[in-house]
Design a protein around this motif. Sequence first.
Motif, PDB file in Angstrom:
ATOM      1  N   LEU A  32       0.827  -1.210   0.000  1.00 35.45           N
ATOM      2  CA  LEU A  32       0.000   0.000   0.000  1.00 35.45           C
ATOM      3  C   LEU A  32       0.860   1.258   0.000  1.00 35.45           C
ATOM      4  O   LEU A  32       0.510   2.266  -0.603  1.00 35.45           O
ATOM      5  N   PHE A  33       2.005   1.189   0.682  1.00 37.64           N
ATOM      6  CA  PHE A  33       2.898   2.345   0.809  1.00 37.64           C
ATOM      7  C   PHE A  33       3.446   2.795  -0.549  1.00 37.64           C
ATOM      8  O   PHE A  33       3.848   3.958  -0.688  1.00 37.64           O
ATOM      9  N   GLN A  34       3.444   1.926  -1.529  1.00 37.69           N
ATOM     10  CA  GLN A  34       3.971   2.312  -2.843  1.00 37.69           C
ATOM     11  C   GLN A  34       3.229   3.538  -3.399  1.00 37.69           C
ATOM     12  O   GLN A  34       3.821   4.370  -4.072  1.00 37.69           O
ATOM     13  N   THR A  35       1.963   3.666  -3.087  1.00 37.61           N
ATOM     14  CA  THR A  35       1.208   4.858  -3.487  1.00 37.61           C
ATOM     15  C   THR A  35       1.726   6.084  -2.742  1.00 37.61           C
ATOM     16  O   THR A  35       1.918   7.147  -3.332  1.00 37.61           O
ATOM     17  N   CYS A  36       2.003   5.946  -1.462  1.00 33.66           N
ATOM     18  CA  CYS A  36       2.528   7.041  -0.637  1.00 33.66           C
ATOM     19  C   CYS A  36       3.914   7.465  -1.116  1.00 33.66           C
ATOM     20  O   CYS A  36       4.280   8.648  -1.058  1.00 33.66           O
ATOM     21  N   LEU A  83      -0.819   8.058  13.924  1.00 33.27           N
ATOM     22  CA  LEU A  83      -0.644   7.750  12.502  1.00 33.27           C
ATOM     23  C   LEU A  83      -1.918   7.171  11.914  1.00 33.27           C
ATOM     24  O   LEU A  83      -2.341   7.562  10.822  1.00 33.27           O
ATOM     25  N   ARG A  84      -2.542   6.250  12.629  1.00 35.16           N
ATOM     26  CA  ARG A  84      -3.765   5.626  12.134  1.00 35.16           C
ATOM     27  C   ARG A  84      -4.854   6.676  11.912  1.00 35.16           C
ATOM     28  O   ARG A  84      -5.496   6.713  10.877  1.00 35.16           O
ATOM     29  N   ALA A  85      -5.047   7.542  12.901  1.00 38.09           N
ATOM     30  CA  ALA A  85      -6.070   8.582  12.782  1.00 38.09           C
ATOM     31  C   ALA A  85      -5.762   9.523  11.623  1.00 38.09           C
ATOM     32  O   ALA A  85      -6.658   9.922  10.873  1.00 38.09           O
ATOM     33  N   TYR A  86      -4.494   9.872  11.456  1.00 34.28           N
ATOM     34  CA  TYR A  86      -4.096  10.767  10.367  1.00 34.28           C
ATOM     35  C   TYR A  86      -4.289  10.094   9.009  1.00 34.28           C
ATOM     36  O   TYR A  86      -4.778  10.723   8.075  1.00 34.28           O
ATOM     37  N   LEU A  87      -3.936   8.830   8.910  1.00 35.59           N
ATOM     38  CA  LEU A  87      -4.099   8.123   7.639  1.00 35.59           C
ATOM     39  C   LEU A  87      -5.568   7.986   7.247  1.00 35.59           C
ATOM     40  O   LEU A  87      -5.916   8.057   6.074  1.00 35.59           O
ATOM     41  N   ILE A  88      -6.431   7.805   8.230  1.00 41.01           N
ATOM     42  CA  ILE A  88      -7.862   7.657   7.946  1.00 41.01           C
ATOM     43  C   ILE A  88      -8.491   8.985   7.563  1.00 41.01           C
ATOM     44  O   ILE A  88      -9.292   9.064   6.636  1.00 41.01           O
ATOM     45  N   ASP A  89      -8.119  10.066   8.252  1.00 37.14           N
ATOM     46  CA  ASP A  89      -8.703  11.380   7.954  1.00 37.14           C
ATOM     47  C   ASP A  89      -7.689  12.482   8.260  1.00 37.14           C
ATOM     48  O   ASP A  89      -7.711  13.071   9.345  1.00 37.14           O
ATOM     49  N   PRO A  90      -6.786  12.752   7.312  1.00 35.14           N
ATOM     50  CA  PRO A  90      -5.726  13.733   7.561  1.00 35.14           C
ATOM     51  C   PRO A  90      -6.238  15.116   7.961  1.00 35.14           C
ATOM     52  O   PRO A  90      -5.668  15.749   8.853  1.00 35.14           O
ATOM     53  N   GLN A  91      -7.303  15.573   7.358  1.00 33.34           N
ATOM     54  CA  GLN A  91      -7.800  16.923   7.662  1.00 33.34           C
ATOM     55  C   GLN A  91      -8.460  16.996   9.034  1.00 33.34           C
ATOM     56  O   GLN A  91      -8.435  18.037   9.669  1.00 33.34           O
ATOM     57  N   SER A  92      -9.021  15.899   9.473  1.00 35.51           N
ATOM     58  CA  SER A  92      -9.614  15.892  10.810  1.00 35.51           C
ATOM     59  C   SER A  92      -8.525  15.870  11.884  1.00 35.51           C
ATOM     60  O   SER A  92      -8.653  16.538  12.909  1.00 35.51           O
ATOM     61  N   LYS A  93      -7.462  15.125  11.638  1.00 41.02           N
ATOM     62  CA  LYS A  93      -6.390  14.991  12.624  1.00 41.02           C
ATOM     63  C   LYS A  93      -5.542  16.255  12.700  1.00 41.02           C
ATOM     64  O   LYS A  93      -5.180  16.701  13.781  1.00 41.02           O
ATOM     65  N   ARG A  98      -1.525  20.491   4.348  1.00 42.11           N
ATOM     66  CA  ARG A  98      -1.588  20.619   2.895  1.00 42.11           C
ATOM     67  C   ARG A  98      -1.369  19.321   2.132  1.00 42.11           C
ATOM     68  O   ARG A  98      -1.183  19.337   0.918  1.00 42.11           O
ATOM     69  N   MET A  99      -1.411  18.185   2.810  1.00 43.08           N
ATOM     70  CA  MET A  99      -1.258  16.920   2.104  1.00 43.08           C
ATOM     71  C   MET A  99      -2.501  16.666   1.250  1.00 43.08           C
ATOM     72  O   MET A  99      -3.616  16.622   1.770  1.00 43.08           O
ATOM     73  N   PRO A 100      -2.320  16.495  -0.075  1.00 40.80           N
ATOM     74  CA  PRO A 100      -3.469  16.301  -0.958  1.00 40.80           C
ATOM     75  C   PRO A 100      -3.932  14.847  -0.995  1.00 40.80           C
ATOM     76  O   PRO A 100      -3.891  14.183  -2.014  1.00 40.80           O
ATOM     77  N   PHE A 101      -4.357  14.364   0.134  1.00 35.11           N
ATOM     78  CA  PHE A 101      -4.778  12.972   0.270  1.00 35.11           C
ATOM     79  C   PHE A 101      -6.002  12.946   1.164  1.00 35.11           C
ATOM     80  O   PHE A 101      -5.984  13.505   2.260  1.00 35.11           O
ATOM     81  N   GLY A 102      -7.052  12.306   0.695  1.00 38.13           N
ATOM     82  CA  GLY A 102      -8.308  12.294   1.425  1.00 38.13           C
ATOM     83  C   GLY A 102      -8.391  11.297   2.565  1.00 38.13           C
ATOM     84  O   GLY A 102      -9.268  11.396   3.404  1.00 38.13           O
TER      85      GLY A 102
END
Length: 121
Positions: A32-36, A83-93, A98-102
């Motif tokens: 999965l990290f390959q996308t990151c 990390l888990r919370a940020y990965l699930i919802d970066p804007q909420s955490k 400015r990370m363009p990832f939902g």
Amino acid sequence: MRNSTSNLGAILVLAFSASAAAAADAEHGKALFQTCAACHTDRPDALGPSLKGVVGRKSAALDDFRYSNPMKRANLVWDAPNLRAYLIDPQSKVKGNRMPFGGVADPAEADDLVAYLQSYK
């Protein structure tokens, strides 16, 4: 009695969290990290900061990356729950980062990514 009930509840939550982390698949997380890795590399011109050794690191801690002000103010330590919370919802955490990832839609995949990041040194 109330104290022992709340203590039991806390113990069960910790046990469940530990078993969920143990059940995570770091190899799947690596895939999965390959996308990151399209943005998060060790190259000086990378769009995102390197995530090598991110677990245990303070947010906005790398000197060679220009972080957003919200990330600088976040004052987080990147442990598994953060990390888990940020990965699930970066804007909420970290609102306004400015990370363009939902976010990762599947919580199990977020667990797998965290498991991989824990080994990525």
